[in-house]
Design an enzyme around this catalytic site. Structure first.
Site, PDB file in Angstrom:
ATOM      1  N   LYS A  94      55.677  62.812  70.263  1.00  0.00           N
ATOM      2  CA  LYS A  94      54.423  62.040  70.493  1.00  0.00           C
ATOM      3  C   LYS A  94      53.198  62.564  69.642  1.00  0.00           C
ATOM      4  O   LYS A  94      52.455  61.708  69.087  1.00  0.00           O
ATOM      5  CB  LYS A  94      53.891  61.955  71.888  1.00  0.00           C
ATOM      6  CG  LYS A  94      53.713  63.459  72.639  1.00  0.00           C
ATOM      7  CD  LYS A  94      52.183  63.826  72.318  1.00  0.00           C
ATOM      8  CE  LYS A  94      51.982  65.102  72.855  1.00  0.00           C
ATOM      9  NZ  LYS A  94      50.666  65.572  72.760  1.00  0.00           N
ATOM     10  N   SER A 103      42.249  76.056  75.095  1.00  0.00           N
ATOM     11  CA  SER A 103      41.755  75.091  76.003  1.00  0.00           C
ATOM     12  C   SER A 103      42.847  74.629  77.003  1.00  0.00           C
ATOM     13  O   SER A 103      42.444  74.620  78.314  1.00  0.00           O
ATOM     14  CB  SER A 103      41.295  73.661  75.107  1.00  0.00           C
ATOM     15  OG  SER A 103      42.684  73.346  74.432  1.00  0.00           O
ATOM     16  N   ALA A 123      43.096  68.274  77.539  1.00  0.00           N
ATOM     17  CA  ALA A 123      42.609  69.745  78.365  1.00  0.00           C
ATOM     18  C   ALA A 123      41.218  69.355  79.087  1.00  0.00           C
ATOM     19  O   ALA A 123      41.003  69.726  80.151  1.00  0.00           O
ATOM     20  CB  ALA A 123      42.686  70.761  77.439  1.00  0.00           C
ATOM     21  N   SER A 161      42.129  64.288  71.428  1.00  0.00           N
ATOM     22  CA  SER A 161      43.480  64.697  70.770  1.00  0.00           C
ATOM     23  C   SER A 161      43.403  65.402  69.519  1.00  0.00           C
ATOM     24  O   SER A 161      42.858  64.682  68.531  1.00  0.00           O
ATOM     25  CB  SER A 161      44.275  63.504  70.556  1.00  0.00           C
ATOM     26  OG  SER A 161      45.334  63.760  69.911  1.00  0.00           O
ATOM     27  N   ARG A 211      41.836  88.134  72.551  1.00  0.00           N
ATOM     28  CA  ARG A 211      40.463  88.573  72.205  1.00  0.00           C
ATOM     29  C   ARG A 211      39.709  89.286  73.263  1.00  0.00           C
ATOM     30  O   ARG A 211      39.551  88.519  74.318  1.00  0.00           O
ATOM     31  CB  ARG A 211      39.622  87.723  71.449  1.00  0.00           C
ATOM     32  CG  ARG A 211      40.115  87.257  70.138  1.00  0.00           C
ATOM     33  CD  ARG A 211      39.277  86.278  69.200  1.00  0.00           C
ATOM     34  NE  ARG A 211      39.559  85.041  70.015  1.00  0.00           N
ATOM     35  CZ  ARG A 211      38.473  83.993  70.442  1.00  0.00           C
ATOM     36  NH1 ARG A 211      37.258  84.385  70.098  1.00  0.00           N
ATOM     37  NH2 ARG A 211      38.688  82.768  70.836  1.00  0.00           N
ATOM     38  N   GLU A 257      49.490  70.899  66.550  1.00  0.00           N
ATOM     39  CA  GLU A 257      50.920  71.063  66.660  1.00  0.00           C
ATOM     40  C   GLU A 257      51.903  69.986  65.806  1.00  0.00           C
ATOM     41  O   GLU A 257      52.842  70.384  65.375  1.00  0.00           O
ATOM     42  CB  GLU A 257      51.749  71.185  67.965  1.00  0.00           C
ATOM     43  CG  GLU A 257      51.198  72.329  69.094  1.00  0.00           C
ATOM     44  CD  GLU A 257      51.558  73.486  68.557  1.00  0.00           C
ATOM     45  OE1 GLU A 257      52.524  73.556  67.456  1.00  0.00           O
ATOM     46  OE2 GLU A 257      51.492  74.659  69.453  1.00  0.00           O
ATOM     47  N   ASP A 273      52.525  60.432  77.802  1.00  0.00           N
ATOM     48  CA  ASP A 273      51.729  61.403  76.724  1.00  0.00           C
ATOM     49  C   ASP A 273      51.444  60.715  75.567  1.00  0.00           C
ATOM     50  O   ASP A 273      50.505  61.048  74.775  1.00  0.00           O
ATOM     51  CB  ASP A 273      52.378  62.572  76.554  1.00  0.00           C
ATOM     52  CG  ASP A 273      51.894  63.822  76.015  1.00  0.00           C
ATOM     53  OD1 ASP A 273      51.008  63.911  75.840  1.00  0.00           O
ATOM     54  OD2 ASP A 273      52.785  64.903  75.744  1.00  0.00           O
TER      55      ASP A 273
END
Length: 386
Positions: free
Chosen positions: A208, A27, A157, A271, A49, A298, A261
């Protein structure tokens, strides 16, 4: 071979446009490719891919990661690395942080022939080493740090792919590199600022995520805005303490790469880290959350290495500590209250910036900083551009 012909045609048609490459077609990678294309570049996406590369190339869509978004005709795609990097003036990396090193090993021989800046779009630390992404890039590509830049800010995104206006920070130890990258990735809905504080910019993007997981947990439990506002505010102090201990400038954490952020990631259902935390708060185990998440959060992978780094420099991070306890299953999500944690019952001054109590507060100064930047047409006062 027939599938590669449209790429060549696009290259001839767009020969006047600067060529850039984005490695990773999730994304954020695809969205950043759109940012670059809408800013005047011809963009080649590399997708792992073949079927995803074909969809971007032929249909100008990425329905798995950006449903409902039409991509510019100036974007092409391939699953061949050598083809993706052909003629690239800048290379952007958007790969899950734990998979960066093996991908860089494959990129190294192809990038040895060029001096193109390498730009990290990633917000994580390597779990095994605790290294920031720019450090991993430097190690694996054996390149001058002045050639490396990072991008960070309040950048969800899907909102940007829908061309909702936002801003980001481009950081490099080399001012010229930061300026060159910032000029390339800006357009009518995406504004870029610059700094040379790579440490603060990267750690802001990492830390963050951890606070956003905490916000998701309390949201999933059912706690309200008071709890979340308290954690966000104290979380900014934790982020600043940690980053400054590793050499960052406090002001960076009060700008787009830190506070900006943090706000976006903590308050948006888009998010991934917030979503992961919310599932934890609703009682799902860590393993179940990982299974349910279609994209990488993440923050989940960064908790342990960040806490290890914090211990090495003696920084207290009660919010992140309690997130880890929830992840480990040693704390009931309903008991999470890191904003209540103090050393003892002695009343304390509210330390709102690194090393100080009172004095007006980081939040007010951060909001004033953001106001000043937009008032100056996106460039900000001179002090904000160093």
């Amino acid at each position: 071979m027939g599938r590669r012909r449209p790429v060549a045609l696009t290259r001839r048609q767009d020969s006047s446009r600067p060529r850039v490459t984005v490695i990773g077609a999730g994304s954020w990678g695809t969205t950043f490719g759109k940012i670059l294309a809408d800013g005047g570049a011809h963009v080649t996406m590399w997708a792992r891919r073949p079927e995803l590369a074909a969809e971007i190339q032929e249909a100008k869509r990425n329905t798995e990661y950006l449903p409902g978004v039409n991509l510019p005709r100036e974007m092409s795609a391939t699953h061949h690395l050598s083809e993706a990097l052909e003629g690239a003036e800048q290379v952007y990396l958007s790969i899950p942080s734990q998979a960066v090193r093996p991908n860089l090993k494959a990129l190294r021989p192809l990038l040895l022939r060029t001096e193109a800046p390498v730009v990290s779009l990633m917000k994580g630390v390597e779990k095994r080493t605790g290294l920031r992404m720019s450090q991993v890039i430097e190690q694996e590509l054996h390149c001058d740090p002045a050639r490396i830049a990072v991008a960070s800010g309040p950048n969800l995104a899907l909102e940007i792919a829908r061309e909702q206006p936002t801003a980001a920070v481009i950081s490099s130890t080399d001012q010229d590199t930061a300026d060159a990258v910032a000029r390339r990735c800006r357009n009518r809905y995406f504004r870029t600022f610059v700094n040379t504080d790579v440490i603060g910019t990267e750690f802001g993007g990492v830390l963050k995520n951890l606070i956003a997981v905490a916000i998701g947990i309390v949201d999933g439990v059912g706690y309200g805005e008071n709890t979340k506002a308290s954690i966000i505010t104290r979380g900014l102090v934790e982020m600043t303490d940690f980053a400054v201990a590793y050499g960052a400038q406090p002001g960076t954490l009060q700008g787009l790469a830190g506070l900006g952020d943090l706000i976006a990631t903590c308050q948006s259902p888009l998010s991934r880290n917030n979503t992961a935390g919310r599932l934890l708060g609703q009682g799902y185990s860590f393993q179940d959350v990982v299974k349910q998440m279609q994209q990488t959060a993440e923050g989940l992978a960064s908790v342990a290495p960040i806490l290890q780094l914090a211990r090495e420099v003696g920084v207290q991070m009660p919010i992140v500590e309690q997130v880890k306890m929830v992840l480990d299953g040693t704390m009931d999500p309903r008991d999470i209250a890191p904003h209540l944690t103090t050393d003892d019952d002695t009343p304390q001054g509210e330390r709102t910036q690194h090393g100080q109590a009172g004095g007006g507060g980081a939040l007010r100064r951060s909001l004033q900083r953001a106001f000043d930047q937009f008032r100056h047409g996106g460039r900000g006062p001179a002090r904000d551009r160093s």
